[in-house]
Design an enzyme around this catalytic site. Structure first.
Site, PDB file in Angstrom:
ATOM      1  N   ARG A 143       0.846  -1.196   0.000  1.00  0.00           N
ATOM      2  CA  ARG A 143       0.000   0.000   0.000  1.00  0.00           C
ATOM      3  C   ARG A 143       0.876   1.240   0.000  1.00  0.00           C
ATOM      4  NH1 ARG A 143      -1.717   1.379   4.469  1.00  0.00           N
ATOM      5  NH2 ARG A 143      -1.140  -0.280   5.892  1.00  0.00           N
ATOM      6  N   TYR A 176      -1.148  -3.696  -6.771  1.00  0.00           N
ATOM      7  CA  TYR A 176      -0.930  -4.465  -5.542  1.00  0.00           C
ATOM      8  C   TYR A 176      -2.016  -4.270  -4.485  1.00  0.00           C
ATOM      9  CZ  TYR A 176       1.726  -7.128  -2.187  1.00  0.00           C
ATOM     10  OH  TYR A 176       2.126  -8.111  -1.326  1.00  0.00           O
ATOM     11  N   LYS A 191      -9.397  -2.082   1.747  1.00  0.00           N
ATOM     12  CA  LYS A 191      -9.186  -0.896   2.588  1.00  0.00           C
ATOM     13  C   LYS A 191      -9.953   0.318   2.047  1.00  0.00           C
ATOM     14  CE  LYS A 191      -6.174  -3.154   5.080  1.00  0.00           C
ATOM     15  NZ  LYS A 191      -6.481  -3.548   6.465  1.00  0.00           N
ATOM     16  N   HIS A 229     -11.170  -1.473  11.606  1.00  0.00           N
ATOM     17  CA  HIS A 229     -10.031  -2.329  11.273  1.00  0.00           C
ATOM     18  C   HIS A 229      -9.905  -3.377  12.387  1.00  0.00           C
ATOM     19  CE1 HIS A 229      -5.453  -2.519  10.241  1.00  0.00           C
ATOM     20  NE2 HIS A 229      -6.136  -3.366   9.499  1.00  0.00           N
ATOM     21  N   SER A 279      -1.856  -2.493  11.430  1.00  0.00           N
ATOM     22  CA  SER A 279      -1.400  -3.406  10.383  1.00  0.00           C
ATOM     23  C   SER A 279      -0.159  -4.175  10.837  1.00  0.00           C
ATOM     24  CB  SER A 279      -1.027  -2.612   9.135  1.00  0.00           C
ATOM     25  OG  SER A 279      -2.130  -1.887   8.693  1.00  0.00           O
ATOM     26  N   CYS A 333       0.369  -6.559  12.940  1.00  0.00           N
ATOM     27  CA  CYS A 333       0.543  -6.812  14.379  1.00  0.00           C
ATOM     28  C   CYS A 333       0.027  -8.184  14.769  1.00  0.00           C
ATOM     29  CB  CYS A 333      -0.216  -5.784  15.198  1.00  0.00           C
ATOM     30  SG  CYS A 333       0.725  -4.324  15.554  1.00  0.00           S
ATOM     31  N   ASP A 347      -9.692  -9.040   9.517  1.00  0.00           N
ATOM     32  CA  ASP A 347      -9.143  -7.708   9.234  1.00  0.00           C
ATOM     33  C   ASP A 347     -10.148  -6.567   9.384  1.00  0.00           C
ATOM     34  OD1 ASP A 347      -6.894  -6.139   8.406  1.00  0.00           O
ATOM     35  OD2 ASP A 347      -7.779  -5.933   6.421  1.00  0.00           O
ATOM     36  N   ARG A 397       2.186 -11.824   0.298  1.00  0.00           N
ATOM     37  CA  ARG A 397       0.845 -12.114   0.801  1.00  0.00           C
ATOM     38  C   ARG A 397       0.298 -13.432   0.290  1.00  0.00           C
ATOM     39  NH1 ARG A 397      -1.439  -8.254   4.488  1.00  0.00           N
ATOM     40  NH2 ARG A 397       0.121  -6.629   4.504  1.00  0.00           N
TER      41      ARG A 397
HETATM   42  O1  O2Y Z   1       0.141  -4.091   1.379  1.00  0.00           O
HETATM   43  C1  O2Y Z   1      -1.042  -4.211   1.058  1.00  0.00           C
HETATM   44  O2  O2Y Z   1      -1.480  -3.721   0.022  1.00  0.00           O
HETATM   45  C2  O2Y Z   1      -1.964  -4.939   1.894  1.00  0.00           C
HETATM   46  S1  O2Y Z   1      -2.207  -4.172   3.435  1.00  0.00           S
HETATM   47  C3  O2Y Z   1      -3.203  -5.244   4.352  1.00  0.00           C
HETATM   48  C4  O2Y Z   1      -3.662  -6.406   3.794  1.00  0.00           C
HETATM   49  C5  O2Y Z   1      -4.473  -7.247   4.523  1.00  0.00           C
HETATM   50  C6  O2Y Z   1      -4.830  -6.878   5.778  1.00  0.00           C
HETATM   51  N1  O2Y Z   1      -4.392  -5.728   6.328  1.00  0.00           N
HETATM   52  C7  O2Y Z   1      -3.566  -4.937   5.664  1.00  0.00           C
HETATM   53  C8  O2Y Z   1      -3.133  -3.701   6.404  1.00  0.00           C
HETATM   54  O3  O2Y Z   1      -2.258  -2.976   5.968  1.00  0.00           O
HETATM   55  O4  O2Y Z   1      -3.691  -3.453   7.480  1.00  0.00           O
HETATM   56 MN    MN Z   2      -5.313  -4.718   8.019  1.00  0.00          MN
END
Ligand code: O2Y
Ligand code: MN
Length: 642
Positions: free
Chosen positions: A101, A251, A260, A280, A302, A304, A327, A423
């Protein structure tokens, strides 16, 4: 501002619409019957086809045949590759510049800036969401979107967040030029043609537009058959319009727009407008040895260990955990005042490294089929591999790392076989401990809300808030060490209020007030709020709490509190377990190290937290939060120094 790119609701458009429909005749419909879609959907597609200029349109129906067709195409092209040791598992490697992200390119845009972000103190950079004016956003999109799907297929993905037709669910449509996104959305959301009927009945849907930003012919070298445009990545949210527009990244959270973008940022704003909560949080059920079941929702920042906690294997005999979601939780008080929650997702998109048969055996069993793994390593025997699996595989297994390097498990050393944010994406229904009610349209009743973070010092392993307001303050004070975003690499402790820092879709001050306001509604049965910290270290840097399956001991205490057991005593910072009330049979822990309250640390912490919240939320910070912080500080001051 000229007519913004996203605005399809003007009169002239209605006329153009009639022209666009026949015009679509010139753009081959690769699959599906455009003319049978609901009118609003035809409007939406027609509008964007005009801008994006795809070669063809493919209307998804979510069927297995469709998945097989797309998988074969991606295998042929080299984007996907079968992991032959399993049934229907695929590996995919991205361009190494597109691996997470991107928070710095994520924006919320509303006419009124302060609907999106709080009044931050002058000179402070706000970290609870980035606002961009509709004018600037429109300019940014005008530079990116027109023609960006030239030469590509535009997929139309109808999806439901939450069980199709549930009163707690919401519908979305994602237009995307990424077939990887289609396959992942099939796992993470409910993709089905039934959505068209739901839209015909209710009309509303969240509009999601996504492009990898590489019109054909691509002017640069595409790496790993993963088209993307990282320099131009932009993830824009228009909460007033219930819309997301994402460009440049293929991604995870940047492109699977149901997750999200929709389920937290846009749904957060919808929840604010409609009086519910989009959080969340994981949702899990815990059944004690007497057979009494309770559901809890827990917010952790995230990376954790939320997925691990949601699928916890209790170390205590007779206990059972089942997972509803790992999540995101959508929660609403029902007519009896009970908070009911659903998991709006249908799959798990978990961080691979660190997941193994010890930390999360249930996740490992979930991802043995029908899954897509991104940026992990592959064993020569057709298996998946990532950091944390070393003890569970043959040390002589030859690996191909996510970057294509070759080494055996025992030769690996410090080299990373998998990217740290690699992932697995797998169907939730395959989880051996998925709760039978995980798709119950009514949701499950939530007895407790838990906030937690990964920080080494000071805070006790488990505590209960004095009341709802105090609990909201504890949530707002959350800090943690880890994040999954592209920008943060080190182990710095960051504020992550309510575990929502990267996912706020509207003014965080209004969000806190929204939470606080539930207390004023007399008919609501508010759940208890707890704070946990599984990661407390002692002076030697050793964890004072064993974590993982042993966390059931803290959960047991919390659930007994929900039943009103007299096992808590007040401390300056919250209600702590009375000595001996936590079941520690068979483990070696030091009560004092778990629960001592270092006065100076706590005073410094509260001062720093107040400063953070005041700087970041300014005049939007609810007075009640300041009041709670002051009261907490006064209580800490009365402590004897330890
Ligand atoms: O890096 C990403 O695009 C995924 S981020 C993510 C994915 C699944 C659950 N939680 C998260 C997060 O960043 O909290
Ligand atoms: Mn998450």
């Amino acid at each position: 501002m000229a007519m913004p790119l996203w605005n399809e609701h003007d009169e002239s458009y209605k006329e153009i619409h009639e022209i666009i429909v026949p015009h679509l005749g010139h753009i081959p419909i690769g699959k599906g019957d455009f003319h049978r879609l609901p009118r609003d959907v035809r409007h939406f597609i027609g509008h964007w086809v005009d801008i994006l200029n795809p070669r063809t349109i493919y209307i998804c129906d979510g069927s297995d045949d469709e998945a097989h067709e797309i998988i074969s195409k991606l295998e042929e092209r080299g984007t996907l590759h079968k992991l032959r040791k399993y049934e229907n598992n695929y590996i995919c490697r991205t361009d190494p510049k597109d691996v997470a992200r991107v928070e710095s390119k994520t924006y919320i845009s509303t006419e009124d800036q302060y609907m999106s972000v709080p009044h931050v103190k002058e000179g402070t950079k706000g970290i609870l969401g980035q606002w961009e004016s509709p004018e600037v956003l429109n300019k940014d999109l005008e530079e990116r979107m027109p023609g960006c799907m030239t030469g590509r297929t535009m997929y139309v993905i109808p999806f439901s967040m939450g069980p199709v037709g549930s009163p707690l669910s919401k519908i979305g449509i994602e237009l995307t030029d990424s077939s990887y996104v289609v396959l992942s959305m099939r796992i993470m959301t409910r993709v089905t043609s039934e959505i068209w009927n739901v839209i015909r009945d209710h009309h509303e849907f969240v509009k999601c537009v996504h492009s990898v930003g590489c019109p054909r012919p691509v002017k640069w070298k595409v790496i790993n058959h993963w088209p993307c445009n990282p320099e131009k990545t932009l993830i824009a949210h228009l909460p007033d319009k219930r819309m997301v527009i994402s460009y440049g990244s293929g991604y995870g959270g940047n492109s699977l727009l149901g997750k999200k973008c929709f389920a937290l940022r846009i749904a957060g704003r919808i929840a604010y407008d409609e009086g519910w909560m989009a959080e969340h949080m994981l949702i899990m059920s815990v059944t004690n040895p007497q057979g009494v079941e309770k559901f809890i929702a827990a917010a952790f920042p995230s990376a954790c260990g939320k997925t691990n906690m949601a699928m916890l294997e209790p170390s205590l005999p007779g206990w059972k955990v089942q997972v509803v979601g790992d999540d995101i939780a959508w929660m609403r008080f029902d007519k009896n005042g009970v908070l009911r929650g659903i998991n709006p997702e249908r799959g798990f998109f978990g961080v691979a490294p660190g997941t193994n048969y010890k930390t999360n055996p249930n996740a490992m069993k979930t991802l043995l089929r029908n899954s897509i793994m991104t940026n992990i390593a592959e064993g020569d025997d057709g298996s998946f591999f990532w950091e944390g699996m070393e003890k569970e595989v043959d040390p002589d297994l030859m690996l191909t790392s996510w970057l294509g390097e070759r080494f055996t498990v025992k030769e690996k050393g410090d080299r990373k076989a998998a990217h740290p944010n690699s992932r697995f994406c797998c169907p939730a229904e395959q989880c051996p401990i998925i709760h039978p009610k995980w798709e119950d349209p009514e949701g499950v009743p939530i007895s407790a809300l838990i906030f937690g973070g990964r920080r080494p010092e000071g805070i006790p392993v488990v505590m209960e808030s004095f009341d709802w307001k105090h609990g909201v303050m504890l949530g707002a004070s959350l800090k943690s060490e880890a994040t999954a975003a592209a920008e943060f690499k080190g182990k710095v402790i960051m504020h992550d209020p309510m575990a929502m820092r990267p996912f706020m879709g509207y003014n965080f001050g209004k969000y806190l007030q929204h939470w606080l306001d539930f207390e004023d509604k007399p008919d609501l049965k508010l759940p208890k709020i707890f704070h946990v910290k599984w990661f407390r270290l002692d002076e030697q840097g050793k964890f004072v709490w064993p974590g993982f399956g042993e966390n059931i001991r803290a959960i047991d205490w919390m659930l007994r509190r929900c039943d009103g057991e007299d096992i808590a005593e007040p401390s300056p910072i919250g209600l702590l377990p009375k000595k001996g009330s936590l079941n520690l049979d068979g483990i070696n822990t030091d009560w004092n190290k778990m629960f001592n309250l270092p006065k100076d640390y706590l005073l410094g912490d509260i001062e720093e937290t107040r400063k953070f919240l005041q700087e970041q939320t300014g005049t939007d910070l609810p007075k009640e939060i300041l009041n709670q912080l002051s009261k907490q500080e006064e209580r800490i001051k009365t402590m004897s120094t330890k």
